[in-house]
Design an enzyme around this catalytic site. Structure first.
Site, PDB file in Angstrom:
ATOM      1  N   HIS A   1      -7.847   2.942   3.524  1.00 25.17           N
ATOM      2  CA  HIS A   1      -7.834   3.713   4.866  1.00 25.17           C
ATOM      3  C   HIS A   1      -9.240   3.940   5.465  1.00 25.17           C
ATOM      4  CE1 HIS A   1      -4.002   5.009   3.341  1.00 25.17           C
ATOM      5  NE2 HIS A   1      -3.774   5.726   4.388  1.00 25.17           N
TER       6      HIS A   1
ATOM      7  N   CYS B   1     -11.358   2.486  -0.425  1.00 33.17           N
ATOM      8  CA  CYS B   1      -9.811   3.176  -0.228  1.00 33.17           C
ATOM      9  C   CYS B   1      -9.522   2.129   1.160  1.00 33.17           C
ATOM     10  CB  CYS B   1      -9.973   4.464   0.028  1.00 33.17           C
ATOM     11  SG  CYS B   1      -8.261   5.067   0.818  1.00 33.17           S
TER      12      CYS B   1
ATOM     13  N   CYS C   1      -4.008  -1.222  -1.956  1.00 38.06           N
ATOM     14  CA  CYS C   1      -4.333   0.170  -2.198  1.00 38.06           C
ATOM     15  C   CYS C   1      -5.327   0.219  -3.537  1.00 38.06           C
ATOM     16  CB  CYS C   1      -2.855   0.671  -2.600  1.00 38.06           C
ATOM     17  SG  CYS C   1      -3.108   2.352  -2.897  1.00 38.06           S
TER      18      CYS C   1
ATOM     19  N   GLU D   1      -3.996   9.111   8.115  1.00 39.02           N
ATOM     20  CA  GLU D   1      -2.754   9.195   8.528  1.00 39.02           C
ATOM     21  C   GLU D   1      -2.303  10.117   9.847  1.00 39.02           C
ATOM     22  OE1 GLU D   1       0.039   7.689   6.421  1.00 39.02           O
ATOM     23  OE2 GLU D   1      -1.547   6.709   5.150  1.00 39.02           O
TER      24      GLU D   1
ATOM     25  N   ASP E   1       0.678  -1.134   0.077  1.00 40.96           N
ATOM     26  CA  ASP E   1      -0.015   0.027   0.012  1.00 40.96           C
ATOM     27  C   ASP E   1       0.930   1.389   0.160  1.00 40.96           C
ATOM     28  OD1 ASP E   1      -2.380   1.703   0.362  1.00 40.96           O
ATOM     29  OD2 ASP E   1      -1.970   1.792   2.490  1.00 40.96           O
ATOM     30  N   SER E   2       0.241   2.431  -0.336  1.00 40.27           N
ATOM     31  CA  SER E   2       0.963   3.618  -0.156  1.00 40.27           C
ATOM     32  C   SER E   2       1.466   3.959   1.500  1.00 40.27           C
ATOM     33  CB  SER E   2       0.329   4.745  -0.661  1.00 40.27           C
ATOM     34  OG  SER E   2      -1.041   4.808   0.249  1.00 40.27           O
TER      35      SER E   2
HETATM   36  N1  DGL Z   1      -4.822   3.405   0.746  1.00 32.49           N
HETATM   37  C1  DGL Z   1      -4.969   3.961  -0.411  1.00 32.49           C
HETATM   38  C2  DGL Z   1      -6.178   3.387  -1.201  1.00 32.49           C
HETATM   39  O1  DGL Z   1      -6.719   2.368  -0.835  1.00 32.49           O
HETATM   40  C3  DGL Z   1      -5.130   5.510  -0.513  1.00 32.49           C
HETATM   41  C4  DGL Z   1      -3.854   6.280   0.168  1.00 32.49           C
HETATM   42  C5  DGL Z   1      -3.197   7.183  -0.932  1.00 32.49           C
HETATM   43  O2  DGL Z   1      -3.754   7.751  -1.536  1.00 32.49           O
HETATM   44  O3  DGL Z   1      -1.950   7.115  -0.871  1.00 32.49           O
HETATM   45  O4  DGL Z   1      -6.534   4.127  -2.314  1.00 32.49           O
END
Ligand code: DGL
Length: 262
Positions: free
Chosen positions: A182, A180, A69, A148, A6-7
């Site tokens: 997150h 997402c 991600c 975050e 993931d990012s």
């Molecule tokens: N967790 C990432 C996703 O599922 C989003 C985080 C980011 O934009 O880096 O899209």
């Protein structure tokens, strides 16, 4: 090992779900925090980062890759599948299939980063899974930085969530995909604001269920990945201060984050 990237920390919601549903399968996780967020980057840049992340995980011994991600899955999954012979699982299809199944009215909402929503991949796959369904998408670019930052219960976060969900409430959706990784951390804020009767599809649980059934069906893959003696490892390309606390909140325990260059 099951490689997951993931990012940042969002993909840990996926790692946690996989750990719970697939015990004995060690994970190797990479959170590319040095380059996060991906959701506001161009598709070319996200593809380049996803390529590097995959190379890193394969060098560490991953035999299967989970793109945890949505921003990376929606822009780079086609490239990664054409480039590698390994099994590559992404977060989008499992969530889409679950939404297509549980929705009664076929009116489905999707929230995600700008990169995810602009890719149109959720709409495309939802139309394939349930032809004729009505899909309403909403980019929510402020939610990843709030997560975050650890602002999971703040009044400001609640107001921003309410603002983003308003257009979807007007569309009378009966199912909402958290597009997402997150967003599961904001589920308790999202659910009352979209309506408690709305089905909420958490892509992290959906992908873990998908992986569990893949491992049940594929003897070769299961044998290759099952290794209860090997511990999971969690790498990040940077360690900004709130990350340890967030990782602990996701896993419900302290997680050792190892710094690496990607
Ligand atoms: N967790 C990432 C996703 O599922 C989003 C985080 C980011 O934009 O880096 O899209």
């Amino acid at each position: 090992m099951i490689g997951i990237f993931d990012s940042g920390v969002g993909g840990m919601t996926v790692a946690r779900a996989i750990e719970t549903l697939c015990p004995g399968f060690p994970l190797i996780y990479l959170g590319d925090l040095a380059r996060s967020p991906y959701g506001s980057k161009s598709p070319a840049m996200i593809t380049e980062y996803s390529h590097r992340n995959t190379e890193f995980l394969l060098r560490q011994g991953a035999k299967l890759i989970v793109i945890a991600c949505n921003s990376a899955a929606s822009t780079a999954s086609t490239f990664l599948r054409s480039h590698y012979a390994h099994t590559i699982v992404d977060v989008i299809s499992p969530a889409v299939n679950q939404a297509a199944k549980v929705s009664t009215t076929g009116r489905i909402g999707v929230i995600g980063t700008r990169a995810t929503i602009n890719s149109g991949l959720y709409e495309q796959r939802l139309q394939d899974a349930r032809p004729g369904c009505k899909v309403y998408s909403q980019a929510c670019p402020l939610l990843v930085p709030l997560v975050e930052e650890g602002w999971l219960k703040r009044r400001e976060t609640k107001m921003i969530v309410k603002h983003y969900l308003r257009p979807l409430r007007d569309k009378q959706i009966d199912t909402l995909i958290l597009g997402c990784t997150h967003y599961p951390l904001l589920k308790n804020i999202i659910s009352p604001r979209i309506g408690r009767k709305i089905h909420i599809i958490d892509s992290s649980v959906a992908v873990a269920l998908h992986l569990q059934s893949l491992l049940e069906k594929d003897d070769k893959l299961r044998t290759e990945l099952y290794d209860p003696q090997t511990p999971s490892r969690f790498f990040v390309s940077d360690i900004p201060s709130p990350v340890n606390a967030l990782a602990a909140a996701i896993f419900g325990r302290t997680v050792l984050l190892e710094k690496t260059d990607v």
